[in-house]
Design a protein around this motif. Structure first.
Motif, PDB file in Angstrom:
ATOM      1  N   GLU A  96       0.825  -1.216   0.000  1.00  0.00           N
ATOM      2  CA  GLU A  96       0.000   0.000   0.000  1.00  0.00           C
ATOM      3  C   GLU A  96       0.857   1.263   0.000  1.00  0.00           C
ATOM      4  O   GLU A  96       0.419   2.310  -0.477  1.00  0.00           O
ATOM      5  CB  GLU A  96      -0.942   0.008   1.191  1.00  0.00           C
ATOM      6  CG  GLU A  96      -2.149  -0.905   1.033  1.00  0.00           C
ATOM      7  CD  GLU A  96      -3.238  -0.627   2.044  1.00  0.00           C
ATOM      8  OE1 GLU A  96      -3.022   0.187   2.968  1.00  0.00           O
ATOM      9  OE2 GLU A  96      -4.329  -1.210   1.913  1.00  0.00           O
ATOM     10  N   ARG A  97       2.071   1.165   0.537  1.00  0.00           N
ATOM     11  CA  ARG A  97       2.957   2.345   0.575  1.00  0.00           C
ATOM     12  C   ARG A  97       3.248   2.839  -0.836  1.00  0.00           C
ATOM     13  O   ARG A  97       3.444   4.040  -1.064  1.00  0.00           O
ATOM     14  CB  ARG A  97       4.252   1.992   1.302  1.00  0.00           C
ATOM     15  CG  ARG A  97       5.221   3.167   1.476  1.00  0.00           C
ATOM     16  CD  ARG A  97       4.582   4.256   2.309  1.00  0.00           C
ATOM     17  NE  ARG A  97       5.455   5.416   2.479  1.00  0.00           N
ATOM     18  CZ  ARG A  97       5.572   6.408   1.608  1.00  0.00           C
ATOM     19  NH1 ARG A  97       4.878   6.369   0.461  1.00  0.00           N
ATOM     20  NH2 ARG A  97       6.358   7.426   1.852  1.00  0.00           N
ATOM     21  N   PHE A  98       3.273   1.923  -1.789  1.00  0.00           N
ATOM     22  CA  PHE A  98       3.515   2.295  -3.189  1.00  0.00           C
ATOM     23  C   PHE A  98       2.214   2.513  -3.958  1.00  0.00           C
ATOM     24  O   PHE A  98       2.082   3.498  -4.698  1.00  0.00           O
ATOM     25  CB  PHE A  98       4.334   1.202  -3.890  1.00  0.00           C
ATOM     26  CG  PHE A  98       5.739   1.072  -3.384  1.00  0.00           C
ATOM     27  CD1 PHE A  98       6.759   1.838  -3.913  1.00  0.00           C
ATOM     28  CD2 PHE A  98       6.033   0.175  -2.363  1.00  0.00           C
ATOM     29  CE1 PHE A  98       8.063   1.719  -3.452  1.00  0.00           C
ATOM     30  CE2 PHE A  98       7.337   0.039  -1.888  1.00  0.00           C
ATOM     31  CZ  PHE A  98       8.353   0.812  -2.427  1.00  0.00           C
ATOM     32  N   PHE A  99       1.271   1.609  -3.790  1.00  0.00           N
ATOM     33  CA  PHE A  99       0.075   1.619  -4.640  1.00  0.00           C
ATOM     34  C   PHE A  99      -1.127   2.297  -3.992  1.00  0.00           C
ATOM     35  O   PHE A  99      -2.140   2.516  -4.660  1.00  0.00           O
ATOM     36  CB  PHE A  99      -0.309   0.174  -5.010  1.00  0.00           C
ATOM     37  CG  PHE A  99       0.723  -0.529  -5.828  1.00  0.00           C
ATOM     38  CD1 PHE A  99       0.829  -0.306  -7.189  1.00  0.00           C
ATOM     39  CD2 PHE A  99       1.609  -1.412  -5.231  1.00  0.00           C
ATOM     40  CE1 PHE A  99       1.793  -0.956  -7.948  1.00  0.00           C
ATOM     41  CE2 PHE A  99       2.573  -2.064  -5.981  1.00  0.00           C
ATOM     42  CZ  PHE A  99       2.673  -1.835  -7.339  1.00  0.00           C
ATOM     43  N   GLY A 100      -1.049   2.621  -2.715  1.00  0.00           N
ATOM     44  CA  GLY A 100      -2.187   3.192  -2.005  1.00  0.00           C
ATOM     45  C   GLY A 100      -2.076   4.692  -1.783  1.00  0.00           C
ATOM     46  O   GLY A 100      -1.270   5.392  -2.416  1.00  0.00           O
ATOM     47  N   ASP A 101      -2.867   5.191  -0.837  1.00  0.00           N
ATOM     48  CA  ASP A 101      -2.941   6.627  -0.571  1.00  0.00           C
ATOM     49  C   ASP A 101      -1.639   7.266  -0.086  1.00  0.00           C
ATOM     50  O   ASP A 101      -1.441   8.472  -0.301  1.00  0.00           O
ATOM     51  CB  ASP A 101      -4.038   6.911   0.460  1.00  0.00           C
ATOM     52  CG  ASP A 101      -5.431   6.647  -0.089  1.00  0.00           C
ATOM     53  OD1 ASP A 101      -5.555   6.476  -1.321  1.00  0.00           O
ATOM     54  OD2 ASP A 101      -6.390   6.610   0.703  1.00  0.00           O
ATOM     55  N   PRO A 102      -0.736   6.542   0.625  1.00  0.00           N
ATOM     56  CA  PRO A 102       0.480   7.216   1.112  1.00  0.00           C
ATOM     57  C   PRO A 102       1.282   7.942   0.043  1.00  0.00           C
ATOM     58  O   PRO A 102       1.926   8.960   0.335  1.00  0.00           O
ATOM     59  CB  PRO A 102       1.284   6.062   1.732  1.00  0.00           C
ATOM     60  CG  PRO A 102       0.249   5.107   2.219  1.00  0.00           C
ATOM     61  CD  PRO A 102      -0.828   5.159   1.154  1.00  0.00           C
ATOM     62  N   ALA A 103       1.239   7.449  -1.202  1.00  0.00           N
ATOM     63  CA  ALA A 103       1.983   8.129  -2.272  1.00  0.00           C
ATOM     64  C   ALA A 103       1.440   9.537  -2.511  1.00  0.00           C
ATOM     65  O   ALA A 103       2.187  10.447  -2.902  1.00  0.00           O
ATOM     66  CB  ALA A 103       1.934   7.306  -3.553  1.00  0.00           C
ATOM     67  N   GLN A 104       0.127   9.727  -2.293  1.00  0.00           N
ATOM     68  CA  GLN A 104      -0.446  11.066  -2.431  1.00  0.00           C
ATOM     69  C   GLN A 104       0.131  12.005  -1.369  1.00  0.00           C
ATOM     70  O   GLN A 104       0.396  13.180  -1.635  1.00  0.00           O
ATOM     71  CB  GLN A 104      -1.964  10.993  -2.309  1.00  0.00           C
ATOM     72  CG  GLN A 104      -2.637  10.163  -3.388  1.00  0.00           C
ATOM     73  CD  GLN A 104      -4.119   9.978  -3.143  1.00  0.00           C
ATOM     74  OE1 GLN A 104      -4.686  10.527  -2.201  1.00  0.00           O
ATOM     75  NE2 GLN A 104      -4.773   9.177  -3.986  1.00  0.00           N
ATOM     76  N   LEU A 105       0.337  11.455  -0.171  1.00  0.00           N
ATOM     77  CA  LEU A 105       0.910  12.264   0.902  1.00  0.00           C
ATOM     78  C   LEU A 105       2.359  12.633   0.593  1.00  0.00           C
ATOM     79  O   LEU A 105       2.840  13.689   1.022  1.00  0.00           O
ATOM     80  CB  LEU A 105       0.828  11.509   2.227  1.00  0.00           C
ATOM     81  CG  LEU A 105      -0.579  11.081   2.660  1.00  0.00           C
ATOM     82  CD1 LEU A 105      -0.522  10.307   3.970  1.00  0.00           C
ATOM     83  CD2 LEU A 105      -1.491  12.294   2.807  1.00  0.00           C
ATOM     84  N   ASP A 106       3.059  11.772  -0.160  1.00  0.00           N
ATOM     85  CA  ASP A 106       4.430  12.094  -0.566  1.00  0.00           C
ATOM     86  C   ASP A 106       4.477  13.370  -1.395  1.00  0.00           C
ATOM     87  O   ASP A 106       5.397  14.179  -1.266  1.00  0.00           O
ATOM     88  CB  ASP A 106       5.017  10.942  -1.390  1.00  0.00           C
ATOM     89  CG  ASP A 106       5.428   9.749  -0.550  1.00  0.00           C
ATOM     90  OD1 ASP A 106       5.489   9.886   0.689  1.00  0.00           O
ATOM     91  OD2 ASP A 106       5.681   8.676  -1.127  1.00  0.00           O
ATOM     92  N   VAL A 107       3.493  13.526  -2.278  1.00  0.00           N
ATOM     93  CA  VAL A 107       3.459  14.715  -3.143  1.00  0.00           C
ATOM     94  C   VAL A 107       3.249  15.968  -2.302  1.00  0.00           C
ATOM     95  O   VAL A 107       3.960  16.975  -2.460  1.00  0.00           O
ATOM     96  CB  VAL A 107       2.344  14.585  -4.201  1.00  0.00           C
ATOM     97  CG1 VAL A 107       2.231  15.859  -5.023  1.00  0.00           C
ATOM     98  CG2 VAL A 107       2.608  13.388  -5.112  1.00  0.00           C
ATOM     99  N   VAL A 108       2.288  15.913  -1.404  1.00  0.00           N
ATOM    100  CA  VAL A 108       2.012  17.065  -0.540  1.00  0.00           C
ATOM    101  C   VAL A 108       3.240  17.402   0.297  1.00  0.00           C
ATOM    102  O   VAL A 108       3.628  18.568   0.422  1.00  0.00           O
ATOM    103  CB  VAL A 108       0.799  16.774   0.368  1.00  0.00           C
ATOM    104  CG1 VAL A 108       0.576  17.925   1.345  1.00  0.00           C
ATOM    105  CG2 VAL A 108      -0.457  16.545  -0.468  1.00  0.00           C
ATOM    106  N   ALA A 109       3.879  16.367   0.863  1.00  0.00           N
ATOM    107  CA  ALA A 109       5.059  16.590   1.693  1.00  0.00           C
ATOM    108  C   ALA A 109       6.202  17.194   0.881  1.00  0.00           C
ATOM    109  O   ALA A 109       6.919  18.085   1.358  1.00  0.00           O
ATOM    110  CB  ALA A 109       5.496  15.280   2.327  1.00  0.00           C
TER     111      ALA A 109
END
Length: 588
Positions: free
Chosen positions: A326-339
């Motif tokens: 999920e770290r790659f394919f789930g919502d966390p990747a969206q948080l990477d962009v914001v961060a």
């Protein structure tokens, strides 16, 4: 259990059927052992090889995640844990496991991982199998303990006393109990439930590679994948290829992966090491912050953000398989962009991306509804918000309050509204409370979407379609939220019905109980429209008018029906694999 007075006479038999199909978590009282306290476990772990124990626990958790997304046979992993264990209590645990009961749940395993990571040990002694099993059952006992009972195995007298307590409560008091239970239940479901890799891949493809929704800001680029690269400096194809490598390692029963095996790009390897992994000292710092926030039983964000333990030699331990994928394919990747945008001081782009997520979510929901509508012989039209507004605007400049879509199916109108509303961090991690849960649901549903649905129902009755009023229309309303929203259950269904009772009072007899579907639930509905006999409108009507307030999953289970994966998921996951394979070949 909660007082279910007012439910139909068949409620007891349905509940009994549902309970029979649910495994029971094994606690110490059941198997005749004394639970190890947290302090006793801490003393035990201070004298063992923590790295070895972590690797063993991660392996068990990976087996759970694979089993619970494929064959659902959890017995072998429990029996394997017991096989080398010795003690006069072990046969009792084995007997419980053979009944279908469990003790190595994700909540228990992650709690034990947490305690191992917090342990200050340089010892080389291996944790004995009996010590491991006893520690896990002890944690399970702590987590299952209800303050209303003296032990993990309540007596009939205690159940009767609790029943009398509930019966003596005011309706307001019962509502408070329900809301607290929903708070706990929602966080537990989000913590425990893994998703199939095909579903994760399809969701990633739909979100990241589809063109940005029309309302998203032009500065974000053509598609979210382009925005990701702009923010992080990492090509999104390369990011997902690393995720595929992790998923393949998990499928090959590996829990330790080499950064070199995940990517041949040094920037990608550095990105994983810096943003997805922590060493032991880093974990201890984060876990201490978790404890400062409150009860850690359902806190998971440290592990979902950092699902890898960095050994410092280029190798990573996958702490939980599902969270790593999920770290790659789930919502966390969206948080990477914001961060990434925020770290550059570009708060404007971070805000625009967050807004774009909401618009992209609406497009994804609309696509699923369009496919469902196209397969239904009963759906005449899928009417979007813009057409609803145009059809029902009576005064220039005064748009009516409408939902995002209406599926017209003869006398039935299916009202749908998409809202990108994840549970906030406290509610999602079990460190809020029932009052906070109630306030959140009241804002989004009672005073928000349900009132919006009531407005649409009045407009359908009064103005109808093409100038023809529909006073006898039948309504089926539901809200769609992201997968990080509130999971469905019998209790959420009960709560939604109670919340809508007053708002929908004028439509009683002509409106089904409203519900909230996560995106994955809508995808299940799409699968139902493809594979189960009958029309999806008929299915929806039968489910929403069923005497018992059940989630879609519970309704299917009670009727012995499967949970089909829609063709779109399988096709889209395959399309992502082809893209990553093709672009990888071209870059060589």
């Amino acid at each position: 259990m909660l007082d279910l007075t007012g439910l139909p006479s068949e409620a007891e038999s349905v509940l009994h059927s549902m309970q029979q199909n649910q495994p029971v978590v094994i606690v110490t009282d059941t198997v005749g052992i004394t639970a190890l306290s947290e302090g006793e476990r801490r003393a035990l772990l201070a004298e063992i090889d923590v790295s070895d124990a972590l690797a063993r626990v991660a392996d068990v958790q990976a087996q759970w995640d694979v089993a619970s997304t494929t064959h659902w046979n959890l017995k072998p992993l429990h029996l394997d844990l017991l096989l080398p264990a010795s003690g006069d209590w072990v046969p009792a645990v084995r007997a419980e496991v053979n009944k279908g009961n469990i003790f190595a749940t994700p909540q228990v395993m992650v709690q034990f991982m947490r305690e191992l990571l917090e342990a200050d040990s340089t010892a080389s002694k291996k944790l004995a199998a009996a010590e491991l099993v006893r520690s896990l059952i002890s944690i399970a006992t702590e987590q299952q303990l209800d303050p209303e009972f003296e032990s993990g195995t309540p007596t009939p007298a205690e159940f009767r006393a609790l029943d009398q307590k509930y019966k003596a409560m005011t309706p307001e008091g019962l509502q408070s109990v329900l809301h607290q239970t929903l708070h706990d239940q929602s966080a537990a479901a989000l913590f425990n439930t893994p998703r199939k890799i095909e579903c994760l891949k399809a969701d990633a493809f739909d979100f990241w590679y589809s063109p940005w929704a029309a309302r998203a800001h032009d500065s974000l680029g053509v598609a979210p994948a382009e925005t990701f690269e702009s923010a992080t400096g990492i090509a999104f194809d390369d990011f997902l290829r690393a995720g595929v490598a992790v998923a393949e390692a998990i499928g090959a029963d590996q829990t330790v992966v080499s950064l070199n095996d995940l990517s041949d790009d040094e920037r990608m390897r550095s990105y994983i090491a810096e943003n997805m992994a922590l060493d032991l000292a880093g974990f201890r710092e984060q876990l201490a912050a978790d404890r400062a926030r409150g009860d850690v039983k359902l806190q998971r964000y440290t592990f979902t953000r950092y699902p890898f333990l960095d050994f410092g030699d280029g190798n990573l331990l996958i702490l939980r398989a599902n969270w790593a994928t999920e770290r790659f394919f789930g919502d966390p990747a969206q948080l990477d962009v914001v961060a990434a945008f925020t770290s550059k001081g570009d708060k404007t782009s971070a805000k625009r991306f967050n807004e774009g997520i909401k618009y992209q979510f609406e497009d994804i929901v609309g696509g699923a509804l369009a496919r469902i509508a196209a397969r239904s012989a009963r759906v005449d039209a899928l009417v979007p918000e813009s057409e609803l507004e145009a059809q029902w605007t009576e005064k220039k400049g005064q748009k009516p309050s409408v939902c995002d879509w209406v599926l017209r199916a003869g006398p039935v109108a299916i009202l749908v509204d998409a809202t990108h509303h994840p549970l906030n961090a406290k509610l999602a991690q079990g460190i809020g409370d029932g009052e906070t849960y109630d306030a959140d649901a009241a804002m989004i549903l009672t005073d928000g979407k349900f009132k919006q649905f009531a407005s649409v129902m009045r407009l359908v009755r009064r103005l109808g379609w093409s100038g023809l009023p529909q006073p006898d229309a039948i309504f089926i309303p539901f809200v769609v939220v992201p997968n990080s929203g509130t999971p469905s259950s019998m209790l959420t269904e009960l709560d939604y019905g109670q919340r809508a009772q007053q708002v929908f009072a004028e439509f009683q007899g002509r409106v089904a109980r409203p519900t909230v579907l996560r995106l994955q639930d809508l995808q299940l509905l799409e699968g139902i429209s493809e594979y189960l006999p009958g029309d999806v409108v008929t299915f929806l009507y039968k489910w929403r008018k069923f005497p018992m307030p059940l989630s879609m999953y519970e309704f299917l289970d009670v009727h012995g029906k499967p949970r089909p994966v829609p063709k779109h998921i399988l096709r889209t996951a395959a399309a992502l694999d082809r893209r990553l394979d093709q672009n990888s070949s071209e870059s060589r």
